[in-house]
Design an enzyme around this catalytic site. Sequence first.
Site, PDB file in Angstrom:
ATOM      1  N   LEU A  94      -9.356   1.193   2.127  1.00 41.73           N
ATOM      2  CA  LEU A  94      -8.310   1.306   3.216  1.00 41.73           C
ATOM      3  C   LEU A  94      -8.140  -0.037   3.522  1.00 41.73           C
ATOM      4  O   LEU A  94      -8.824  -0.874   3.533  1.00 41.73           O
ATOM      5  CB  LEU A  94      -8.843   2.052   4.369  1.00 41.73           C
ATOM      6  CG  LEU A  94      -9.292   3.767   4.157  1.00 41.73           C
ATOM      7  CD1 LEU A  94     -10.039   4.152   5.036  1.00 41.73           C
ATOM      8  CD2 LEU A  94      -8.015   4.318   3.670  1.00 41.73           C
ATOM      9  N   GLY A 138      -2.676  -1.145   6.623  1.00 39.99           N
ATOM     10  CA  GLY A 138      -1.539  -0.021   6.481  1.00 39.99           C
ATOM     11  C   GLY A 138      -1.916   1.200   6.801  1.00 39.99           C
ATOM     12  O   GLY A 138      -1.108   1.828   7.430  1.00 39.99           O
ATOM     13  N   HIS A 139      -3.103   1.616   6.417  1.00 39.43           N
ATOM     14  CA  HIS A 139      -3.749   3.118   6.614  1.00 39.43           C
ATOM     15  C   HIS A 139      -4.042   3.058   8.076  1.00 39.43           C
ATOM     16  O   HIS A 139      -3.951   4.139   8.537  1.00 39.43           O
ATOM     17  CB  HIS A 139      -4.683   3.168   5.709  1.00 39.43           C
ATOM     18  CG  HIS A 139      -4.917   3.238   4.083  1.00 39.43           C
ATOM     19  ND1 HIS A 139      -5.114   2.298   3.575  1.00 39.43           N
ATOM     20  CD2 HIS A 139      -4.296   4.073   3.461  1.00 39.43           C
ATOM     21  CE1 HIS A 139      -4.929   2.511   2.103  1.00 39.43           C
ATOM     22  NE2 HIS A 139      -4.436   3.728   2.136  1.00 39.43           N
ATOM     23  N   GLN A 143      -2.749  11.174 -10.973  1.00 37.47           N
ATOM     24  CA  GLN A 143      -1.552  10.305 -10.893  1.00 37.47           C
ATOM     25  C   GLN A 143      -1.782   9.112 -11.282  1.00 37.47           C
ATOM     26  O   GLN A 143      -1.082   7.982 -11.175  1.00 37.47           O
ATOM     27  CB  GLN A 143      -1.321  10.257  -9.139  1.00 37.47           C
ATOM     28  CG  GLN A 143      -2.466   9.391  -8.493  1.00 37.47           C
ATOM     29  CD  GLN A 143      -1.990   9.563  -6.903  1.00 37.47           C
ATOM     30  OE1 GLN A 143      -2.234  10.663  -6.226  1.00 37.47           O
ATOM     31  NE2 GLN A 143      -1.398   8.771  -6.394  1.00 37.47           N
ATOM     32  N   LYS A 150       5.985   2.143   2.409  1.00 32.54           N
ATOM     33  CA  LYS A 150       5.900   1.146   1.284  1.00 32.54           C
ATOM     34  C   LYS A 150       5.856   1.655   0.077  1.00 32.54           C
ATOM     35  O   LYS A 150       6.475   1.432  -0.575  1.00 32.54           O
ATOM     36  CB  LYS A 150       4.404   0.458   1.661  1.00 32.54           C
ATOM     37  CG  LYS A 150       4.465  -0.863   0.353  1.00 32.54           C
ATOM     38  CD  LYS A 150       3.144  -1.094   0.013  1.00 32.54           C
ATOM     39  CE  LYS A 150       2.953  -1.306  -1.239  1.00 32.54           C
ATOM     40  NZ  LYS A 150       2.097  -0.428  -1.967  1.00 32.54           N
TER      41      LYS A 150
HETATM   42  O1  PAF Z   1      -0.482   7.143  -1.224  1.00 35.90           O
HETATM   43  C1  PAF Z   1      -1.694   7.357  -1.654  1.00 35.90           C
HETATM   44  O2  PAF Z   1      -2.511   6.865  -1.197  1.00 35.90           O
HETATM   45  C2  PAF Z   1      -1.700   8.706  -2.647  1.00 35.90           C
HETATM   46  O3  PAF Z   1      -0.370   8.337  -3.539  1.00 35.90           O
HETATM   47  C3  PAF Z   1      -1.858  10.214  -1.832  1.00 35.90           C
HETATM   48  C4  PAF Z   1      -0.636  10.230  -1.104  1.00 35.90           C
HETATM   49  C5  PAF Z   1      -2.956   9.954  -0.967  1.00 35.90           C
HETATM   50  C6  PAF Z   1      -2.077  11.094  -2.909  1.00 35.90           C
HETATM   51  O4  PAF Z   1      -3.084  10.776  -3.857  1.00 35.90           O
END
Ligand code: PAF
Length: 290
Positions: A38, A41-42, A66, A162
């Site tokens: 984190l 931005g988070h 992903q 972003k």
């Molecule tokens: O943006 C991210 O951190 C990821 O793509 C998400 C949305 C948490 C999905 O794993």
Amino acid sequence: MSGPVLTRTVAELRSELTRLVAERDAHSVGLVPTMGALHQGHAALMRAARADAPVVCASLFVNPLQFESPLDLELYPRDLDADMALFGSEGVDLVFAPEVEEMYPSYPDSPIVRVSSGHMGQILEGASRPGHFDGVATVVSKLFNIFDPEGPARLRAYFGQKDAQQLMIVRRLVADLDFPVTIVPVPTQREESGLAMSSRNLLLTESHRQAATALSEALFALRDRAAAGEDWNLAALRRQVRDADEVILDYLEVVDPGTLLPTSRTPALALIAAYVGGVRLIDNIEIPGP
Ligand code: PAF
């Protein structure tokens, strides 16, 4: 001050969420989906959620679906204690940090049913990262179902601008599959140098951090040229980025914000992706209409 409640299973999360919603008579639940590592931005996503919703939740899950490269998945920065401290300082009530088998019981085999992001997931980032957006669409669908609050409370989910292509795909996901979720976009946070904040910045050396400002510089130049009514001269800007030390440009494109297809009209979105010291970085900027 006690920190956020940490849950590891879907059952635990649902029971804590139901308890909190009832306790606070909450009309909405804010969800900040994250993969940890984190940064500010988070924090901006969490603050936006805190301002809107009486119950704020976050997920922390490095989603293998992903990542197209096992090495990229392995190298992804992880620090649960630091992440929990930030969740706590931003007033998050409930964190869901499952093990991979909780999300995908057949792991390392992929789940049989996955969500397709369609053609939007195959261009730009998707062209360089095959399967990435299907992985995002699948995990985000699972998270929306897992965090679905019972009763009249509505789920609001916060996503950073972003990751513009991700945000568009999540919006389409909600519209096309009728998820009862409101998507709230939150502006990109930047370092003083202009570099967009990203978990991947942790993987950059100091000199790579400097080099990475070539991305935001190109975007700012594009926006300023458009504002001055000048030719964007994309070819020259691409050359400028390619000439920067340690930067390997993947794409710099100006696209229609609704379709992500190339455009020469405004309003538009300028998107850039490049490898800096081997780390893939992305950024974007809105080019307002006349
Ligand atoms: O943006 C991210 O951190 C990821 O793509 C998400 C949305 C948490 C999905 O794993």
